[in-house]
Scaffold this active site. Structure first.
Site, PDB file in Angstrom:
ATOM      1  N   SER A 124      53.695 -65.630  23.468  1.00 10.07           N
ATOM      2  CA  SER A 124      52.468 -65.503  24.261  1.00 10.07           C
ATOM      3  C   SER A 124      52.181 -64.039  24.550  1.00 10.07           C
ATOM      4  O   SER A 124      53.112 -63.238  24.709  1.00 10.07           O
ATOM      5  CB  SER A 124      52.676 -66.255  25.573  1.00 10.07           C
ATOM      6  OG  SER A 124      51.668 -65.926  26.493  1.00 10.07           O
ATOM      7  N   TYR A 149      57.680 -68.738  33.602  1.00  9.97           N
ATOM      8  CA  TYR A 149      57.198 -69.223  32.293  1.00  9.97           C
ATOM      9  C   TYR A 149      57.135 -68.066  31.300  1.00  9.97           C
ATOM     10  O   TYR A 149      57.649 -68.137  30.185  1.00  9.97           O
ATOM     11  CB  TYR A 149      55.811 -69.877  32.448  1.00  9.97           C
ATOM     12  CG  TYR A 149      55.010 -69.848  31.172  1.00  9.97           C
ATOM     13  CD1 TYR A 149      55.306 -70.718  30.129  1.00  9.97           C
ATOM     14  CD2 TYR A 149      53.994 -68.899  30.976  1.00  9.97           C
ATOM     15  CE1 TYR A 149      54.607 -70.651  28.931  1.00  9.97           C
ATOM     16  CE2 TYR A 149      53.298 -68.830  29.792  1.00  9.97           C
ATOM     17  CZ  TYR A 149      53.601 -69.706  28.774  1.00  9.97           C
ATOM     18  OH  TYR A 149      52.927 -69.625  27.592  1.00  9.97           O
ATOM     19  N   LYS A 153      59.378 -66.902  27.633  1.00  2.60           N
ATOM     20  CA  LYS A 153      58.838 -66.463  26.330  1.00  2.60           C
ATOM     21  C   LYS A 153      59.483 -65.143  25.917  1.00  2.60           C
ATOM     22  O   LYS A 153      59.884 -64.965  24.773  1.00  2.60           O
ATOM     23  CB  LYS A 153      57.314 -66.319  26.392  1.00  2.60           C
ATOM     24  CG  LYS A 153      56.568 -67.625  26.601  1.00  2.60           C
ATOM     25  CD  LYS A 153      56.679 -68.532  25.378  1.00  2.60           C
ATOM     26  CE  LYS A 153      55.956 -69.837  25.557  1.00  2.60           C
ATOM     27  NZ  LYS A 153      56.311 -70.830  24.540  1.00  2.60           N
TER      28      LYS A 153
END
Ligand code: WQD
Length: 338
Positions: A124, A149, A153
């Site tokens: 991302s 979150y 990544k």
């Protein structure tokens, strides 16, 4: 190639599955439907006319993953499995670290046992943290994502880079997605978030569908032309095609490589709202609200590397994205449940 898609029933996974099959590949889906459903797989089969082997299991479960690899001669993995809600990740960080790291590690270990050497990862743009300048280029340092979150990544990018450095057989491609919106042109598959959407486009489509009363625009005092936040929205079908190109690349190269998947063009929140209203001839009532914690003013990609190295470029317009998002939502008012 026969490609395993952990998380393949989700929004990006389902669109990628269709494009893989269109390109002549075979797909196997492993999904525990924590944020997706079997109906999405049925619709992929309907669109492609192909039966897709489906394992209803958790990618963190070593036995279930082993079963998939022993029953199918897998050539490559495109890993979508993971939790992705920013706010929830702040409330339940351990759940995010356990699930997102464990699912990738479990699949990587099974790949090693079975001599599978190609791994494409859903990363991302969040790994860039708060950008010092835009557009974002892959060589820019990764920053500090503002939430767990985003940190999963970034950690997985680091884990995968280490794994590829230590294993001459492994080929890893890290795909940094910008903001995927839109849906397949058939209107049969699309984004179907659990509960009230966090992201802009599903919120807009649910307002248009009458499921939500009004959109809140988070801040109009950013240093941008109209004061609202700017992002690089990319049509999910363009994004899906980027995975097919990444797969071709992985099969030909070893080591690890990073690609931005974005259009290179930034649009503001109000650009999106106004384009949606114009293209679809529906009203989107909205109110200006305070800024959302953790948001940045502006984020868009330099997509030149993907074009040069992968031969991939986003082709769809903002109007296509708005049209296809509404085509999906208007035909499926309650998502896959309707
Ligand atoms: C876009 C713009 C908001 C909702 C996040 C994650 C990222 C990735 C995608 C997911 C911003 C504004 C939004 C609303 C609004 N991960 N907005 N009203 O924040 O760029 O990226 O989702 O899987 O890692 O960080 O996307 O769609 O939430 O927001 O005004 O109701 O729309 O402030 O400017 P974001 P988004």
């Amino acid at each position: 190639m026969k490609v395993l898609l952990p998380g393949g029933a989700g929004y990006i996974g389902s669109h990628t599955c269709v494009e893989l099959i269109n390109a002549g590949h075979e797909a196997v889906i492993l999904d525990n439907f924590s944020n997706s459903c079997a109906e999405a797989v049925a619709r992929i089969e309907e669109i492609t006319g192909k039966k897709i082997p489906l394992y209803n299991a958790d990618a963190c479960d070593p036995e279930a993953v082993e079963k998939v690899f022993s029953e199918n001669k897998i050539d490559a993995v495109i890993h979508f499995a993971g939790y992705k809600a920013v706010g929830e990740s702040c409330e339940k960080p351990l759940m995010y670290y356990r699930n997102n790291l464990d699912s990738a590690l479990t699949v990587l270990e099974a790949m090693k046992r079975h001599g599978v050497s190609n791994f494409i990862f859903s990363s991302s743009a969040t790994v860039y943290g708060t950008p010092e300048s835009v557009p974002l280029v892959e060589t820019m340092p990764t920053g500090s994502p503002t939430n767990p979150y985003g940190r999963t990544k970034l950690m997985l990018e680091q884990i995968l880079t280490d794994a590829a450095a230590a294993d001459n057989n492994l080929s890893v491609v890290l795909l940094r997605y910008f903001n995927p919106i839109g849906a397949h042109e058939s209107g049969r598959i699309g984004e179907d978030p659990n509960g009230i959407p966090n992201n802009l486009m599903p919120y807009i489509t649910q307002v248009a569908a009458g499921r939500l009363p009004r959109l809140g625009v988070f801040g109009n005092d950013y240093p941008t032309p109209d004061g609202t936040g700017i992002r690089d929205y990319i049509h999910v079908v363009d994004l899906a095609k980027g995975h097919v190109k990444a797969l071709d690349y992985a099969a030909e190269h070893k080591g690890s490589e990073i690609f931005n998947l974005g259009t290179g063009t930034g649009y503001s929140v109000l650009d999106i709202v106004n384009a949606f209203i114009k293209v679809n001839k529906v009203d989107i009532p909205y109110d200006i609200k305070p800024r959302r914690a953790g948001d940045i003013a502006e984020c868009f990609a330099d997509p030149a590397k993907a074009e040069k190295v992968l031969g991939w470029k986003a082709e769809k317009s903002l109007e296509d994205m708005c049209y296809d998002s509404w085509n999906w939502q208007s035909k499926n008012k309650n998502g896959y449940k309707s």
